[in-house]
Design a protein around this motif. Structure first.
Motif, PDB file in Angstrom:
ATOM      1  N   UNK A 159      45.538  68.264  43.326  1.00 54.50           N
ATOM      2  CA  UNK A 159      44.128  68.788  44.225  1.00 54.50           C
ATOM      3  C   UNK A 159      43.302  69.836  43.243  1.00 54.50           C
ATOM      4  N   UNK A 160      44.471  71.069  42.920  1.00 57.91           N
ATOM      5  CA  UNK A 160      43.834  71.751  42.171  1.00 57.91           C
ATOM      6  C   UNK A 160      42.659  71.766  40.688  1.00 57.91           C
ATOM      7  N   UNK A 161      43.221  70.637  40.120  1.00 55.16           N
ATOM      8  CA  UNK A 161      42.163  69.650  39.501  1.00 55.16           C
ATOM      9  C   UNK A 161      41.022  69.395  40.071  1.00 55.16           C
ATOM     10  N   UNK A 162      41.126  68.826  41.102  1.00 58.98           N
ATOM     11  CA  UNK A 162      39.597  68.687  41.663  1.00 58.98           C
ATOM     12  C   UNK A 162      38.947  69.528  42.596  1.00 58.98           C
ATOM     13  N   UNK A 163      39.428  71.130  42.728  1.00 56.47           N
ATOM     14  CA  UNK A 163      39.209  71.979  43.517  1.00 56.47           C
ATOM     15  C   UNK A 163      38.434  72.308  42.660  1.00 56.47           C
ATOM     16  N   UNK A 164      38.672  72.954  41.447  1.00 60.03           N
ATOM     17  CA  UNK A 164      38.443  73.365  40.446  1.00 60.03           C
ATOM     18  C   UNK A 164      36.628  72.748  39.782  1.00 60.03           C
ATOM     19  N   UNK A 165      37.139  71.388  40.109  1.00 56.55           N
ATOM     20  CA  UNK A 165      36.274  70.549  40.448  1.00 56.55           C
ATOM     21  C   UNK A 165      34.154  70.552  41.162  1.00 56.55           C
ATOM     22  N   UNK A 166      34.371  70.989  42.274  1.00 60.70           N
ATOM     23  CA  UNK A 166      34.390  71.439  43.609  1.00 60.70           C
ATOM     24  C   UNK A 166      33.372  72.670  43.031  1.00 60.70           C
ATOM     25  N   UNK A 167      34.361  73.947  42.674  1.00 62.10           N
ATOM     26  CA  UNK A 167      33.466  74.856  42.233  1.00 62.10           C
ATOM     27  C   UNK A 167      33.024  74.770  41.527  1.00 62.10           C
ATOM     28  N   UNK A 168      33.010  74.229  40.189  1.00 67.42           N
ATOM     29  CA  UNK A 168      32.040  73.902  39.611  1.00 67.42           C
ATOM     30  C   UNK A 168      30.394  72.797  39.838  1.00 67.42           C
ATOM     31  N   UNK A 169      30.654  72.630  40.814  1.00 68.54           N
ATOM     32  CA  UNK A 169      29.797  71.916  41.493  1.00 68.54           C
ATOM     33  C   UNK A 169      29.332  70.922  41.375  1.00 68.54           C
ATOM     34  N   UNK A 172      31.249  63.574  44.155  1.00 64.86           N
ATOM     35  CA  UNK A 172      32.952  63.360  44.151  1.00 64.86           C
ATOM     36  C   UNK A 172      32.954  61.896  42.814  1.00 64.86           C
ATOM     37  N   UNK A 173      31.262  61.600  42.566  1.00 63.27           N
ATOM     38  CA  UNK A 173      31.628  60.221  41.359  1.00 63.27           C
ATOM     39  C   UNK A 173      31.485  61.147  40.553  1.00 63.27           C
ATOM     40  N   UNK A 174      31.213  62.073  40.167  1.00 67.50           N
ATOM     41  CA  UNK A 174      30.922  62.884  38.968  1.00 67.50           C
ATOM     42  C   UNK A 174      32.976  63.167  38.620  1.00 67.50           C
ATOM     43  N   UNK A 175      33.219  63.604  39.617  1.00 64.06           N
ATOM     44  CA  UNK A 175      34.491  63.911  39.544  1.00 64.06           C
ATOM     45  C   UNK A 175      35.691  62.307  39.088  1.00 64.06           C
ATOM     46  N   UNK A 182      39.281  56.489  41.449  1.00 64.86           N
ATOM     47  CA  UNK A 182      38.802  55.365  41.590  1.00 64.86           C
ATOM     48  C   UNK A 182      37.608  57.014  42.906  1.00 64.86           C
ATOM     49  N   UNK A 183      36.639  56.301  43.288  1.00 70.33           N
ATOM     50  CA  UNK A 183      35.991  57.183  44.402  1.00 70.33           C
ATOM     51  C   UNK A 183      36.939  57.132  45.823  1.00 70.33           C
ATOM     52  N   UNK A 184      37.420  56.392  46.124  1.00 72.29           N
ATOM     53  CA  UNK A 184      38.696  56.654  47.318  1.00 72.29           C
ATOM     54  C   UNK A 184      39.607  57.452  47.063  1.00 72.29           C
ATOM     55  N   UNK A 185      40.417  57.188  45.943  1.00 72.00           N
ATOM     56  CA  UNK A 185      40.973  58.895  45.884  1.00 72.00           C
ATOM     57  C   UNK A 185      40.471  60.492  45.373  1.00 72.00           C
ATOM     58  N   UNK A 186      39.430  60.496  45.070  1.00 72.06           N
ATOM     59  CA  UNK A 186      38.510  61.943  45.599  1.00 72.06           C
ATOM     60  C   UNK A 186      38.540  62.257  46.623  1.00 72.06           C
TER      61      UNK A 186
END
Length: 216
Positions: A159-169, A172-175, A182-186
């Protein structure tokens, strides 16, 4: 504060009609097009939300007859997790304020604040940030940073990794592409992040994280 979209509908929950009238007058002045709903207890507040649909903001008194401490906030956050709840209270002890914010309040507004300060606090919350009052002898900035770090600490490594991607703008599909999931996992990770950080949108999560030195 400029360019803040005013709320379309708010709910004021307080068992004293004079307090409700005072808060209503603030909205009438600052946000004249806003529809105001009122409730004098948690039960009637929940009924109003169930029957009237979505509201942009709930102002909840800390001391109302049918709640114990933060139980009202917890029930509102549990049943309406996307709705910001601002605690309004004559109680301003540090532990009460911090416990309320840690439990997911979008702000804590002392009733002793001047009218203009209350409006500024509400505008701050509506902009996606958390309002924490300045208390005597308290470093409010440090307290807010501690609160943010505590919420981030509750996240799993993924979740911290995903959060870092959110911070980078990233979307979901890019993450999903970057992490090879999968998109469902994101989407599940993003939902869990918002819930654990007690925020209501990706934007608010990014604003919150931007206040500390978050490296993912």
């Amino acid at each position: 504060m400029e360019d803040i979209a005013g709320p379309d509908r708010v709910l004021i929950v307080d068992d004293h009609s004079l307090v409700r009238d005072g808060l209503r007058s603030i909205f009438d002045d600052a946000f004249p097009d806003c529809e105001i709903l009122e409730a004098d207890c948690l039960e009637s507040a929940l009924a109003a939300l169930d029957s009237s649909g979505e509201v942009d903001l709930v102002l909840l008194d800390f001391n109302i007859p049918d709640v114990s401490r933060l139980s009202g906030l917890e029930q509102l956050r549990d049943r309406f997790p996307a709705t910001p709840v601002v605690m309004v209270s004559g109680v301003t002890e540090r532990n009460v304020v911090r416990d309320a914010l840690a439990a997911g309040a979008a702000g804590f507004v002392p009733k002793s604040l001047k009218r203009s300060q209350i409006i500024e606090a509400l505008e701050l919350v509506l902009s996606g940030e958390i309002y924490m009052p300045e208390l005597p002898g308290d470093d409010s900035a440090a307290a807010e940073e501690d609160l943010i770090r505590a919420r981030i600490a509750s996240l799993t490594p993924q979740q911290r990794v995903v959060l870092s991607h959110l911070v980078a703008g990233r979307l979901n599909k890019q993450i999903a592409y970057e992490l090879d999931v999968s998109m469902t996992t994101v989407k599940a990770h993003v939902s869990a992040i918002l819930q654990k950080m007690n925020v209501f949108s990706r934007t608010q999560a990014v604003i919150m994280v931007g206040k500390i030195d978050f490296t993912g």
